[in-house]
Motif scaffolding. Structure first.
Motif, PDB file in Angstrom:
ATOM      1  N   VAL A   1       0.848  -1.191   0.000  1.00 57.34           N
ATOM      2  CA  VAL A   1       0.000   0.000   0.000  1.00 57.34           C
ATOM      3  C   VAL A   1       0.883   1.240   0.000  1.00 57.34           C
ATOM      4  N   ASP A   2       0.687   2.088  -0.987  1.00 54.33           N
ATOM      5  CA  ASP A   2       1.391   3.369  -1.059  1.00 54.33           C
ATOM      6  C   ASP A   2       0.424   4.481  -0.692  1.00 54.33           C
ATOM      7  N   VAL A   3       0.801   5.287   0.301  1.00 56.79           N
ATOM      8  CA  VAL A   3      -0.032   6.381   0.782  1.00 56.79           C
ATOM      9  C   VAL A   3       0.675   7.700   0.487  1.00 56.79           C
ATOM     10  N   TYR A   4      -0.017   8.582  -0.219  1.00 58.26           N
ATOM     11  CA  TYR A   4       0.532   9.902  -0.537  1.00 58.26           C
ATOM     12  C   TYR A   4      -0.339  10.963   0.132  1.00 58.26           C
ATOM     13  N   VAL A   5       0.285  11.816   0.943  1.00 58.00           N
ATOM     14  CA  VAL A   5      -0.423  12.905   1.609  1.00 58.00           C
ATOM     15  C   VAL A   5       0.238  14.216   1.186  1.00 58.00           C
ATOM     16  N   ASN A   6      -0.529  15.069   0.522  1.00 59.41           N
ATOM     17  CA  ASN A   6      -0.008  16.344   0.033  1.00 59.41           C
ATOM     18  C   ASN A   6      -0.764  17.501   0.670  1.00 59.41           C
ATOM     19  N   LYS A   7      -0.040  18.530   1.054  1.00 53.64           N
ATOM     20  CA  LYS A   7      -0.627  19.719   1.668  1.00 53.64           C
ATOM     21  C   LYS A   7      -0.510  20.900   0.710  1.00 53.64           C
ATOM     22  N   GLU A   8      -1.654  21.555   0.460  1.00 56.00           N
ATOM     23  CA  GLU A   8      -1.680  22.730  -0.407  1.00 56.00           C
ATOM     24  C   GLU A   8      -2.250  23.904   0.362  1.00 56.00           C
ATOM     25  N   GLU A   9      -1.713  25.106   0.104  1.00 57.71           N
ATOM     26  CA  GLU A   9      -2.210  26.292   0.787  1.00 57.71           C
ATOM     27  C   GLU A   9      -3.567  26.685   0.250  1.00 57.71           C
ATOM     28  N   GLY A  10      -4.425  27.124   1.159  1.00 56.89           N
ATOM     29  CA  GLY A  10      -5.750  27.578   0.771  1.00 56.89           C
ATOM     30  C   GLY A  10      -5.719  28.988   0.223  1.00 56.89           C
ATOM     31  N   ASP A  11      -6.901  29.543  -0.093  1.00 56.54           N
ATOM     32  CA  ASP A  11      -6.994  30.871  -0.689  1.00 56.54           C
ATOM     33  C   ASP A  11      -6.494  31.963   0.226  1.00 56.54           C
ATOM     34  N   GLU A  12      -6.629  31.761   1.532  1.00 59.77           N
ATOM     35  CA  GLU A  12      -6.225  32.809   2.463  1.00 59.77           C
ATOM     36  C   GLU A  12      -4.720  32.910   2.614  1.00 59.77           C
ATOM     37  N   HIS A  13      -4.022  31.897   2.067  1.00 56.59           N
ATOM     38  CA  HIS A  13      -2.555  31.940   2.093  1.00 56.59           C
ATOM     39  C   HIS A  13      -2.044  32.353   0.725  1.00 56.59           C
ATOM     40  N   THR A  14      -1.220  33.359   0.679  1.00 52.09           N
ATOM     41  CA  THR A  14      -0.643  33.761  -0.604  1.00 52.09           C
ATOM     42  C   THR A  14       0.242  32.647  -1.136  1.00 52.09           C
ATOM     43  N   THR A  15       0.186  32.465  -2.417  1.00 49.09           N
ATOM     44  CA  THR A  15       0.991  31.418  -3.038  1.00 49.09           C
ATOM     45  C   THR A  15       2.232  31.993  -3.708  1.00 49.09           C
ATOM     46  N   HIS A  16       2.457  33.308  -3.506  1.00 49.55           N
ATOM     47  CA  HIS A  16       3.616  33.933  -4.126  1.00 49.55           C
ATOM     48  C   HIS A  16       4.786  33.947  -3.160  1.00 49.55           C
ATOM     49  N   ALA A  17       5.964  33.892  -3.733  1.00 54.46           N
ATOM     50  CA  ALA A  17       7.160  33.998  -2.906  1.00 54.46           C
ATOM     51  C   ALA A  17       7.286  35.421  -2.349  1.00 54.46           C
ATOM     52  N   LEU A  18       7.870  35.540  -1.181  1.00 57.37           N
ATOM     53  CA  LEU A  18       8.047  36.829  -0.521  1.00 57.37           C
ATOM     54  C   LEU A  18       9.500  37.270  -0.592  1.00 57.37           C
ATOM     55  N   LEU A  19       9.681  38.571  -0.592  1.00 51.65           N
ATOM     56  CA  LEU A  19      11.027  39.129  -0.631  1.00 51.65           C
ATOM     57  C   LEU A  19      11.649  39.075   0.762  1.00 51.65           C
ATOM     58  N   ASN A  20      12.884  38.584   0.813  1.00 53.32           N
ATOM     59  CA  ASN A  20      13.615  38.502   2.076  1.00 53.32           C
ATOM     60  C   ASN A  20      14.364  39.822   2.283  1.00 53.32           C
ATOM     61  N   GLU A  21      13.698  40.731   3.019  1.00 48.22           N
ATOM     62  CA  GLU A  21      14.253  42.076   3.220  1.00 48.22           C
ATOM     63  C   GLU A  21      15.608  42.024   3.912  1.00 48.22           C
ATOM     64  N   GLN A  22      15.766  41.156   4.844  1.00 46.87           N
ATOM     65  CA  GLN A  22      17.038  41.057   5.570  1.00 46.87           C
ATOM     66  C   GLN A  22      18.178  40.653   4.641  1.00 46.87           C
ATOM     67  N   ALA A  23      17.908  39.706   3.722  1.00 44.12           N
ATOM     68  CA  ALA A  23      18.943  39.299   2.774  1.00 44.12           C
ATOM     69  C   ALA A  23      19.309  40.424   1.822  1.00 44.12           C
ATOM     70  N   VAL A  24      18.310  41.186   1.371  1.00 40.86           N
ATOM     71  CA  VAL A  24      18.570  42.316   0.479  1.00 40.86           C
ATOM     72  C   VAL A  24      19.474  43.339   1.160  1.00 40.86           C
ATOM     73  N   GLN A  25      19.137  43.676   2.429  1.00 33.84           N
ATOM     74  CA  GLN A  25      19.936  44.649   3.176  1.00 33.84           C
ATOM     75  C   GLN A  25      21.378  44.153   3.358  1.00 33.84           C
ATOM     76  N   THR A  26      21.535  42.871   3.581  1.00 30.05           N
ATOM     77  CA  THR A  26      22.879  42.304   3.749  1.00 30.05           C
ATOM     78  C   THR A  26      23.698  42.423   2.483  1.00 30.05           C
ATOM     79  N   TYR A  27      23.058  42.122   1.320  1.00 30.02           N
ATOM     80  CA  TYR A  27      23.757  42.239   0.045  1.00 30.02           C
ATOM     81  C   TYR A  27      24.157  43.685  -0.246  1.00 30.02           C
ATOM     82  N   LEU A  28      23.280  44.643   0.054  1.00 26.58           N
ATOM     83  CA  LEU A  28      23.581  46.056  -0.193  1.00 26.58           C
ATOM     84  C   LEU A  28      24.754  46.529   0.661  1.00 26.58           C
TER      85      LEU A  28
END
Length: 298
Positions: free
Chosen positions: A62-89
Motif C-alpha cells: 500500500v502506497d499512501v501519498y499525503v499532500n498539503k496545499e495552501e488555501g486561498d487565504e494563504h498567498t501562493t507567491h514567494a516573498l522578498l527577504n528584506e534582511q537578505a537584500v539589506q545584507t547584500y547592499l
C-alpha cells in the motif's frame, strides 16, 4: 468475502487554511507492506497512520501519498527577504569602499541572488495549524481514502471469486468424468493385455491364467486413483468455503491449489489411460488459471 489486493482510494479535506489530499493505492504483495509519503512536519504521525492502514489492508503493498496545499487565504507567491537584500547592499558598499571598485548593484542583480526570495513552503506555519491538531485530521482523511480503496478492492474481489468458482465448477465436472473412467482403466488394460498375449501366442507357450491375473492385479493396485479423487473433492469444497469467508484467504487458497496440483500430477503418473490423461491435462490448465487469479486475492 474475497478482496483483491489491487485498488485505489482518494479523499481531500480543508483544515487550518490548508487543503490536504490523500491518495492510497495497493498492489500485489506476499505480505502487508505500507509505504507513507508525508510532508516532513507530519512524519511524527507515520506510525499511527500505518496502523490505520493495517486495519483495512491485511495483505498487499500500500502506497499512501499525503499532500498539503495552501488555501486561498494563504498567498501562493514567494516573498522578498528584506534582511537578505539589506545584507547584500551593505556588502556591496563595503567592497566598493575597501577596494575602490566601481559599479552599482541593480535591482535585477539583487533579485537573482540566492536567498532573496522566500518560497511559500519555507514560511512559518500559521498558529492555527498547531501540530497536535493535525493528528485526528490526518486520521480522518486517511480513513475516507481507505474506505474508497476497500470498496474498489471488494468489487474486484467479487469478480475474482466468481471467476475462481466458475473454474472450480469446471474442475468438478472433470473430476466427475475421472470418477467414471477410473473403474474402466483396469478392465481396458486387462482386455488389451489378453489380446496382445493372444496375438503373440504361436503355440510355443501355454497361457497361464494365474500369472495373467497377478499381472492385472499389480496393475490395478499401481493405477488406483481413488484416494487422489477423494482428496480432490475435499479440496474443491474447502476452496468454495474459503471464497465466502470474511477474512483474508489468499494464502490458504494458494496452498490448496498446490495440493490439488499435486494430486492431479499423481493421477497423471498413475493413469495408464489416454482419456484419463487428457482430463489430467485439462485440470492442470484450469488450476494454472486459478493460481494466476489467486495471486491477486488478499
Amino acid at each position: 468475502m474475497s478482496f483483491s489486493m489491487t485498488g485505489y482510494g482518494q479523499s481531500a479535506l480543508q483544515h487550518g487554511g490548508y487543503k490536504v489530499v490523500f491518495e492510497v493505492k495497493s498492489v500485489n504483495h506476499r505480505y502487508c507492506e505500507v509505504v507513507l509519503r508525508l510532508p516532513r512536519e507530519w512524519t511524527c504521525f507515520e506510525d499511527s497512520l500505518r496502523r490505520t492502514v493495517q486495519q483495512y489492508v491485511k495483505r498487499g503493498r500500500v502506497d499512501v501519498y499525503v499532500n498539503k496545499e495552501e488555501g486561498d487565504e494563504h498567498t501562493t507567491h514567494a516573498l522578498l527577504n528584506e534582511q537578505a537584500v539589506q545584507t547584500y547592499l551593505l556588502a556591496a558598499q563595503d567592497l566598493s569602499r575597501k577596494h575602490g571598485l566601481d559599479g552599482e548593484l541593480t535591482v535585477k542583480d539583487l533579485l537573482s541572488l540566492p536567498g532573496v526570495w522566500i518560497a511559500p513552503e519555507h514560511r512559518a506555519v500559521p498558529a492555527d495549524s498547531d501540530l497536535d491538531e493535525w493528528g485526528p485530521v490526518l486520521e480522518s482523511g486517511l480513513r475516507k481514502a481507505l474506505e474508497g480503496l476497500s470498496a474498489m478492492r471488494s468489487r474486484e474481489g467479487k469478480h475474482l471469486a466468481a471467476d475462481v468458482e466458475q473454474r472450480l465448477s469446471k474442475l468438478q465436472v472433470l473430476h466427475g468424468e475421472m470418477l467414471q473412467l477410473a473403474p474402466t482403466v483396469v478392465e481396458d488394460y486387462r482386455n488389451k493385455l489378453k489380446q496382445r498375449l493372444s496375438d503373440l501366442n504361436d503355440g510355443s507357450f501355454a497361457f497361464d491364467e494365474h500369472k495373467f491375473g497377478m499381472e492385472v492385479a499389480i496393475f490395478a493396485d499401481r493405477s488406483n486413483i481413488d484416494e487422489e479423487l477423494i482428496r480432490l473433492q475435499s479440496h474443491f469444497e474447502q476452496c468454495k468455503g474459503l471464497l465466502r469467508a470474511d477474512e483474508p484467504v489468499g494464502r490458504k487458497l494458494d496452498f490448496l491449489i498446490q495440493e490439488m496440483n499435486r494430486e492431479v500430477n499423481t493421477i497423471g503418473s498413475k493413469a495408464n489411460h489416454l482419456t484419463l490423461v487428457n482430463r489430467v491435462v485439462e485440470m492442470k490448465a484450469e488450476l494454472e488459471k486459478i493460481r494466476e487469479q489467486l495471486a491477486n486475492i488478499e
